[in-house]
Design a protein around this motif. Structure first.
Motif, PDB file in Angstrom:
ATOM      1  N   GLN B 393      -3.313  -3.012  -3.880  1.00 39.87           N
ATOM      2  CA  GLN B 393      -2.189  -2.141  -3.531  1.00 39.87           C
ATOM      3  C   GLN B 393      -2.529  -0.689  -3.846  1.00 39.87           C
ATOM      4  N   TYR B 395      -5.525   0.602  -4.004  1.00 40.67           N
ATOM      5  CA  TYR B 395      -6.561   1.037  -3.062  1.00 40.67           C
ATOM      6  C   TYR B 395      -5.950   1.432  -1.722  1.00 40.67           C
ATOM      7  N   TYR B 396      -4.984   0.632  -1.274  1.00 46.63           N
ATOM      8  CA  TYR B 396      -4.355   0.957   0.022  1.00 46.63           C
ATOM      9  C   TYR B 396      -3.718   2.342  -0.038  1.00 46.63           C
ATOM     10  N   LEU B 397      -2.985   2.623  -1.113  1.00 44.92           N
ATOM     11  CA  LEU B 397      -2.338   3.934  -1.236  1.00 44.92           C
ATOM     12  C   LEU B 397      -3.366   5.043  -1.409  1.00 44.92           C
ATOM     13  N   GLU B 398      -4.414   4.783  -2.192  1.00 46.91           N
ATOM     14  CA  GLU B 398      -5.453   5.797  -2.387  1.00 46.91           C
ATOM     15  C   GLU B 398      -6.174   6.083  -1.069  1.00 46.91           C
ATOM     16  N   SER B 399      -6.298   5.063  -0.222  1.00 51.02           N
ATOM     17  CA  SER B 399      -6.982   5.271   1.056  1.00 51.02           C
ATOM     18  C   SER B 399      -6.167   6.168   1.980  1.00 51.02           C
ATOM     19  N   ARG B 400      -4.922   6.438   1.597  1.00 52.27           N
ATOM     20  CA  ARG B 400      -4.105   7.378   2.370  1.00 52.27           C
ATOM     21  C   ARG B 400      -4.104   8.763   1.753  1.00 52.27           C
ATOM     22  N   GLY B 401      -4.746   8.883   0.574  1.00 55.28           N
ATOM     23  CA  GLY B 401      -4.826  10.184  -0.064  1.00 55.28           C
ATOM     24  C   GLY B 401      -3.937  10.353  -1.276  1.00 55.28           C
ATOM     25  N   VAL B 402      -3.363   9.251  -1.774  1.00 55.92           N
ATOM     26  CA  VAL B 402      -2.516   9.326  -2.973  1.00 55.92           C
ATOM     27  C   VAL B 402      -3.418   9.201  -4.210  1.00 55.92           C
ATOM     28  N   PRO B 403      -3.376  10.178  -5.125  1.00 57.45           N
ATOM     29  CA  PRO B 403      -4.207  10.090  -6.335  1.00 57.45           C
ATOM     30  C   PRO B 403      -3.867   8.835  -7.147  1.00 57.45           C
ATOM     31  N   GLU B 406      -0.654   8.573  -9.277  1.00 58.38           N
ATOM     32  CA  GLU B 406       0.546   8.550  -8.441  1.00 58.38           C
ATOM     33  C   GLU B 406       0.660   7.238  -7.683  1.00 58.38           C
ATOM     34  N   LEU B 410       3.817   4.877  -7.789  1.00 54.62           N
ATOM     35  CA  LEU B 410       4.493   4.408  -6.575  1.00 54.62           C
ATOM     36  C   LEU B 410       4.654   2.891  -6.581  1.00 54.62           C
TER      37      LEU B 410
END
Lengths: 251, 445
Positions: B393, B395-403, B406, B410
């Motif tokens: 989960q 990794y998915y958010l980080e792959s969108r640019g979320v540090p 954060e 989230l």
């Protein structure tokens, strides 16, 4: 129309899965120019998806050699979120469900975290998403739907495509975006991505098993990958001939 | 010396009220004298911190000593749209608001000692006498203690066929002892909710303690809430525990659910040093449906402890439990729950799911789901999970640019939003829970 020469350059890239000595990528060379579609085809287990994850920096893989850069910036030196901020997008083959995290909230955080962009408010992101979602003929509820939760395979792939339209990356790696899509949905998804190549010069690295995607999203270059290497390269004709002959010649 | 206000027969008998309540206290005190406190060697107290409880450090609050000026209620405006409000200070009810319209429909919101405002003073007492102890007979030493030292009983009664959309709010406020040499206050809030046939209502109970003064509290709160849901009634119950960081709570919530009735309970546990909630819900007639939810988040050295019983005593009954919580720092949590399908409760359906996020290496969560099925033709399932934030989960958010930090925030926010979205009642109730959970998350993120 293009906004400059965002180019993905991959040279001699080698990688293995943590805990295993065997290299999955064994020296991969690829270039994706702005506004163009480059396809990577190949049999299961050839390393295509690994390439996408290694470029995005997924935990669990170790790069053992080579380089990868976007617009001249060294991708491999950056953590995953910085790669995304530098303009790399991965349309996941299996988008992960994140309960309770709405799409618009996640993208607002992602965009606000980019240096120099400034805070993008959630309503602004929601409005951009709503327009993107409407243009793809999807239900408005997807704007603040919890990430991928209970979506069908096809909905997940459309949901990935919507994010490309809002985040406007320089390079999109599409990891089997055609799997799970029926023909009509495939046409919509491919048309949106093709439009993006013209709209802001999106460069596309399309990983797929099938020529079908490329009939809607024409590639300028087609690579065949096998055993972690590019073993053949050509134009759109190569994809067509693979459709007939299969991958036996490369196994 | 603590003896003047200790847990003695004299202190118990000095409490007021009608004859039946005094008799109940006497009975409870006899059981208390005989059995005393439970210990962690008993299965139901395993993983708890009951062995740490030193009762000599506490004393009951003498009757009639709590006072509160209604104009200075610390959270009197917490529910501007409430249908009725009860304010209880150290388990002594000091303020009740009930609109004339509801009173004229026969709705009772009041107490056994004082009766409802502007209503039939005897009504609360009669309802309490009939139902007191029916859903929550004392199960253990703490139940005996609560029964022996209960001061007053808050009574909420919705007559047959009455539908109330706005929540009825009961606030239990505990304060530091006015005489610190006597130890800390032990308080025994007691609430009885009776939903008549075809009625519909939401009751919100808030348990909090005094951060307003300079003195922090070290309360022992032993609340008992009983809910009796008659045929075809819909009763939504929300409890929010937001006690101070040194307080202890050992709570018992119990419900009986009648034919084709629906009971929904949502428990939020955020405060206290050690807070235990025992939740028993019994389907007593065909078609009864129970939904039990909880959200909890512990930081520092807090411990949240949940014991649940989904008791199916009639055929064609349904229960659904979903408890979600997180532990950070060195916090601990326990979930131990039982689905019991009694002989004869055929065609019953029961689900139980408990998910825990462990946000630090020093934190720990136990999850122990159990089934006791004495009938064949039933459908039951349970699931439990304990673990850190899912790396996929993140990794998915980080792959969108979320540090990364954060992304973790989230995911944790989403973990709680997912459960808070299921809270029953009007949107203001969910908003209150959401605001409290968000404030607590801000301690960590």
């Amino acid at each position: 129309m293009t906004l400059g020469g965002a180019v993905l350059q991959v040279a001699g890239l080698r990688a293995r899965v943590d805990g295993s000595d065997a290299e999955i990528l064994r020296g991969v060379d690829i270039e994706v120019p702005a506004g163009q579609v480059v396809a990577i085809m190949g049999p299961n287990g050839s390393g295509k998806s690994t390439l996408g994850h290694v470029l995005m920096g997924r935990p669990g893989y170790t790069v053992t050699g080579g380089t990868a850069s976007i617009n001249g910036e060294d991708l491999l030196a950056m953590p995953t979120y910085r790669r995304a901020q530098a303009g790399l997008f991965l349309a996941h083959q299996y988008p992960i469900e994140v309960p309770g995290v709405p799409l618009d909230r996640a993208l607002a955080r992602a965009m606000s975290a980019r240096a120099g962009v400034g805070v993008r408010s959630r309503p602004a992101v929601a409005a951009a998403l709503a327009a993107e979602i409407a243009s793809m003929g999807m239900d408005p509820r997807f704007v603040d739907w919890p990430l991928n939760v209970d979506l069908s395979g096809g909905e997940k792939k459309r949901n990935e495509t919507v994010q490309i339209g809002v985040l406007k990356p320089r390079i999109a790696v599409l990891d089997e975006i055609d799997s799970g899509l029926d023909v009509d949905a495939l046409a919509v998804v491919a048309a949106r991505i093709a439009e993006a190549t013209r709209e802001w010069g999106l460069g596309v690295l399309a990983i797929t098993h099938y020529n079908r995607l490329l009939t809607y999203l024409p590639a300028t270059t087609v690579h065949v990958m096998a055993h972690g290497q590019i073993v053949d390269s050509g134009g759109p004709d190569l994809a067509l001939s693979l459709e007939e002959s299969g991958y036996q010649g490369y196994e | 010396m603590a003896t003047a206000r200790a847990f003695t027969a004299y202190a118990s008998s000095a409490l007021g009220g009608p004859e039946w309540l005094r008799r109940r206290r006497e009975e409870a005190f006899s059981r208390w004298e005989a059995a005393g406190l439970p210990s962690q060697s008993e299965e139901v107290w395993r993983y708890s911190r009951i062995d740490e409880l030193d009762l000599d450090a506490y004393s009951p609050v003498p009757p009639g000593t709590a006072a509160m000026d209604p104009d200075t209620l610390p959270c009197g405006d917490a529910f501007p749209g409430s249908a009725a409000l009860v304010w209880s200070h150290d388990a002594q009810v000091t303020h009740v608001e009930l609109g004339d319209e509801l009173a004229s429909k026969g709705v009772v919101v009041g107490t056994v000692l004082a009766g409802p405002p502007g209503g039939n003073a005897a009504a609360a007492g009669e309802i309490a006498e009939e139902h007191y102890g029916t859903a929550a007979p004392p199960r253990d030493g703490l139940g005996n203690l609560a029964g022996a030292f209960v001061d007053d009983v808050v009574v909420v009664s919705i007559p047959d066929g009455v539908v109330i959309d706005s929540p009825i709010v009961v606030v239990h406020w505990g304060s530091a002892s006015q005489e610190p040499s006597l130890g800390s206050n032990a308080i025994f809030p007691r609430t009885l909710i009776v939903a008549g046939t075809n009625s519909k209502a939401t009751v919100v109970e808030i348990s909090t303690s005094a951060p307003w003064g300079a003195v922090g509290t070290r309360l022992l709160v032993v609340p008992v809430t009983e809910v009796v849901v008659a045929a075809n009634a819909h009763l939504d119950y929300v409890s929010l525990q937001d006690l101070g960081p040194h307080d202890w709570q050992i709570a018992h919530q119990a419900s009986t659910v009648g034919r084709d009735a629906r009971f929904t309970s949502f428990t939020t546990a955020l405060g206290a040093d050690y807070a235990r909630v025992r939740t028993d819900s019994k389907a007593v007639a065909p078609g009864a449906e129970t939904r039990l939810f909880a959200a909890y988040f512990g930081t520092g050295t807090q411990m949240h402890d949940f014991r649940t019983l989904q008791d199916h005593a009639a055929p064609h009954t349904k229960s659904d439990l979903y408890f979600k919580g997180a532990v950070a720092d060195e916090a601990r949590s326990v979930y131990s729950g039982l689905i019991r399908i009694c002989k004869g409760a055929v065609r019953s359906v029961a689900f139980q799911e408990n998910r825990n996020l462990v946000l630090s290496e020093g934190a720990h969560a136990d999850s122990v789901p159990n089934l006791d099925i004495q009938e064949n033709d039933v459908r039951c399932s349970h699931a439990s999970a304990v673990g850190p934030v899912d790396p996929d989960q993140r990794y998915y958010l980080e792959s969108r640019g979320v540090p990364p930090e954060e992304a973790e925030q989230l995911v944790v926010e989403g973990f709680f939003d997912d459960i808070v979205a299921r809270a029953p009642g009007v949107p203001a109730v969910r908003a209150m829970i959401h605001q409290k959970v968000t404030a607590k998350l801000k301690e960590k993120f």
